[in-house]
Design a protein around this motif. Structure first.
Motif, PDB file in Angstrom:
ATOM      1  N   LYS A   1      64.159 -68.379 -51.245  1.00  0.00           N
ATOM      2  CA  LYS A   1      64.057 -68.004 -49.826  1.00  0.00           C
ATOM      3  C   LYS A   1      62.674 -68.299 -49.265  1.00  0.00           C
ATOM      4  O   LYS A   1      62.271 -67.717 -48.272  1.00  0.00           O
ATOM      5  N   GLY A   2      61.951 -69.214 -49.876  1.00  0.00           N
ATOM      6  CA  GLY A   2      60.578 -69.500 -49.474  1.00  0.00           C
ATOM      7  C   GLY A   2      60.433 -70.033 -48.072  1.00  0.00           C
ATOM      8  O   GLY A   2      59.422 -69.791 -47.405  1.00  0.00           O
ATOM      9  N   ILE A   3      61.419 -70.752 -47.582  1.00  0.00           N
ATOM     10  CA  ILE A   3      61.338 -71.315 -46.234  1.00  0.00           C
ATOM     11  C   ILE A   3      61.317 -70.210 -45.176  1.00  0.00           C
ATOM     12  O   ILE A   3      60.805 -70.403 -44.069  1.00  0.00           O
ATOM     13  N   LEU A   4      61.822 -69.025 -45.523  1.00  0.00           N
ATOM     14  CA  LEU A   4      61.819 -67.923 -44.565  1.00  0.00           C
ATOM     15  C   LEU A   4      60.402 -67.476 -44.203  1.00  0.00           C
ATOM     16  O   LEU A   4      60.202 -66.891 -43.142  1.00  0.00           O
ATOM     17  N   ALA A   5      59.433 -67.760 -45.067  1.00  0.00           N
ATOM     18  CA  ALA A   5      58.046 -67.395 -44.749  1.00  0.00           C
ATOM     19  C   ALA A   5      57.603 -68.104 -43.473  1.00  0.00           C
ATOM     20  O   ALA A   5      57.011 -67.480 -42.576  1.00  0.00           O
ATOM     21  N   LEU A   6      57.894 -69.385 -43.362  1.00  0.00           N
ATOM     22  CA  LEU A   6      57.529 -70.118 -42.147  1.00  0.00           C
ATOM     23  C   LEU A   6      58.335 -69.628 -40.949  1.00  0.00           C
ATOM     24  O   LEU A   6      57.809 -69.546 -39.838  1.00  0.00           O
ATOM     25  N   LEU A   7      59.583 -69.294 -41.188  1.00  0.00           N
ATOM     26  CA  LEU A   7      60.409 -68.804 -40.084  1.00  0.00           C
ATOM     27  C   LEU A   7      59.917 -67.451 -39.571  1.00  0.00           C
ATOM     28  O   LEU A   7      59.943 -67.210 -38.363  1.00  0.00           O
ATOM     29  N   PHE A   8      59.448 -66.580 -40.463  1.00  0.00           N
ATOM     30  CA  PHE A   8      58.935 -65.274 -40.023  1.00  0.00           C
ATOM     31  C   PHE A   8      57.662 -65.438 -39.193  1.00  0.00           C
ATOM     32  O   PHE A   8      57.493 -64.774 -38.176  1.00  0.00           O
TER      33      PHE A   8
ATOM     34  N   TYR B   1      52.289 -63.702 -51.221  1.00  0.00           N
ATOM     35  CA  TYR B   1      50.893 -64.122 -51.086  1.00  0.00           C
ATOM     36  C   TYR B   1      50.699 -64.970 -49.835  1.00  0.00           C
ATOM     37  O   TYR B   1      49.639 -64.908 -49.202  1.00  0.00           O
ATOM     38  N   ILE B   2      51.712 -65.730 -49.456  1.00  0.00           N
ATOM     39  CA  ILE B   2      51.651 -66.479 -48.194  1.00  0.00           C
ATOM     40  C   ILE B   2      51.550 -65.496 -47.026  1.00  0.00           C
ATOM     41  O   ILE B   2      50.802 -65.722 -46.071  1.00  0.00           O
ATOM     42  N   GLY B   3      52.280 -64.380 -47.113  1.00  0.00           N
ATOM     43  CA  GLY B   3      52.197 -63.358 -46.069  1.00  0.00           C
ATOM     44  C   GLY B   3      50.809 -62.766 -45.951  1.00  0.00           C
ATOM     45  O   GLY B   3      50.290 -62.576 -44.847  1.00  0.00           O
ATOM     46  N   VAL B   4      50.163 -62.495 -47.092  1.00  0.00           N
ATOM     47  CA  VAL B   4      48.805 -61.931 -47.067  1.00  0.00           C
ATOM     48  C   VAL B   4      47.820 -62.952 -46.501  1.00  0.00           C
ATOM     49  O   VAL B   4      46.964 -62.610 -45.676  1.00  0.00           O
ATOM     50  N   ILE B   5      47.949 -64.202 -46.918  1.00  0.00           N
ATOM     51  CA  ILE B   5      47.060 -65.252 -46.397  1.00  0.00           C
ATOM     52  C   ILE B   5      47.240 -65.393 -44.890  1.00  0.00           C
ATOM     53  O   ILE B   5      46.266 -65.494 -44.136  1.00  0.00           O
ATOM     54  N   GLY B   6      48.488 -65.372 -44.436  1.00  0.00           N
ATOM     55  CA  GLY B   6      48.749 -65.468 -43.000  1.00  0.00           C
ATOM     56  C   GLY B   6      48.195 -64.286 -42.229  1.00  0.00           C
ATOM     57  O   GLY B   6      47.652 -64.448 -41.129  1.00  0.00           O
ATOM     58  N   MET B   7      48.309 -63.084 -42.792  1.00  0.00           N
ATOM     59  CA  MET B   7      47.748 -61.907 -42.115  1.00  0.00           C
ATOM     60  C   MET B   7      46.231 -62.018 -42.015  1.00  0.00           C
ATOM     61  O   MET B   7      45.644 -61.683 -40.984  1.00  0.00           O
ATOM     62  N   ILE B   8      45.582 -62.499 -43.060  1.00  0.00           N
ATOM     63  CA  ILE B   8      44.122 -62.638 -43.036  1.00  0.00           C
ATOM     64  C   ILE B   8      43.704 -63.655 -41.978  1.00  0.00           C
ATOM     65  O   ILE B   8      42.759 -63.413 -41.217  1.00  0.00           O
ATOM     66  N   ILE B   9      44.412 -64.765 -41.898  1.00  0.00           N
ATOM     67  CA  ILE B   9      44.065 -65.804 -40.917  1.00  0.00           C
ATOM     68  C   ILE B   9      44.272 -65.289 -39.493  1.00  0.00           C
ATOM     69  O   ILE B   9      43.392 -65.457 -38.635  1.00  0.00           O
ATOM     70  N   THR B  10      45.411 -64.643 -39.233  1.00  0.00           N
ATOM     71  CA  THR B  10      45.659 -64.189 -37.863  1.00  0.00           C
ATOM     72  C   THR B  10      44.750 -63.036 -37.460  1.00  0.00           C
ATOM     73  O   THR B  10      44.316 -62.970 -36.310  1.00  0.00           O
ATOM     74  N   VAL B  11      44.422 -62.151 -38.386  1.00  0.00           N
ATOM     75  CA  VAL B  11      43.504 -61.052 -38.044  1.00  0.00           C
ATOM     76  C   VAL B  11      42.096 -61.584 -37.828  1.00  0.00           C
ATOM     77  O   VAL B  11      41.385 -61.128 -36.928  1.00  0.00           O
ATOM     78  N   SER B  12      41.674 -62.576 -38.611  1.00  0.00           N
ATOM     79  CA  SER B  12      40.346 -63.148 -38.383  1.00  0.00           C
ATOM     80  C   SER B  12      40.286 -63.862 -37.036  1.00  0.00           C
ATOM     81  O   SER B  12      39.262 -63.815 -36.348  1.00  0.00           O
ATOM     82  N   TYR B  13      41.370 -64.507 -36.627  1.00  0.00           N
ATOM     83  CA  TYR B  13      41.414 -65.112 -35.301  1.00  0.00           C
ATOM     84  C   TYR B  13      41.385 -64.023 -34.226  1.00  0.00           C
ATOM     85  O   TYR B  13      40.711 -64.171 -33.205  1.00  0.00           O
TER      86      TYR B  13
END
Length: 159
Positions: free
Chosen positions: A7-14, A83-95
């Motif tokens: 279900k890895g593609i769902l990460a991009l969809l979320f 881990y993709i979710g955590v990386i994405g949260m860090i990037i969006t919060v830093s922005y």
């Protein structure tokens, strides 16, 4: 090319869903903040579902009498989606911090708390409804541990 398994593609969809929901909110001068918050919520959803789906499962094969461990079936670019979710949260919060530092810091604290709630709950740092108990008047007066000490402010009232 995007490489995923399970279900890895769902990460991009979320993340995309969070971005587009943020775009639907009317612009009152805070469009960047709203988009960042909803995109980080997409990252949180990716982290949450990744933790739920990528649990380690131990199998026992009776023929070979060995145990086998299977885990991390849902990946994108060979990285588990939590881990993709955590990386994405860090990037969006830093922005978000770069746009509006106060909102960014407050949102970072909220995300850290909801992401680490179980960790905080194990250590007794979490707020839960079970901590509160209704006491009768007799119980509250019997268990009064906050009695004033002698020589305190209350002893000076008589003067």
């Amino acid at each position: 090319m995007i490489v995923w398994s399970g279900k890895g593609i769902l990460a991009l969809l979320f993340f995309g869903l969070g971005y587009f929901i943020g775009m639907l909110i009317p612009d009152f001068g805070y469009q960047g903040e709203v988009i960042s918050i909803f995109t980080s919520l997409g990252g949180w959803l990716t982290w949450y579902l990744g933790n739920k789906w990528n649990k380690a499962v131990i199998y026992y094969d009776e023929a070979s009498q060995q145990y086998y461990k299977a885990e991390n079936g849902d990946t994108i670019f060979w990285i588990p989606i939590q881990y993709i979710g955590v990386i994405g949260m860090i990037i969006t919060v830093s922005y978000l911090v770069s746009i509006n530092i106060l909102v960014g810091i407050i949102w970072a604290v909220i995300l850290i708390y909801i992401t680490g709630y179980n960790y905080f709950k194990e250590r007794g740092w979490a707020f839960s409804k079970s901590d509160k108990r209704v006491m009768s008047r007799n119980e509250s007066t019997d268990n009064d541990t906050h009695k004033p000490s002698s020589g305190g402010w209350e002893s000076r009232q008589d003067r």
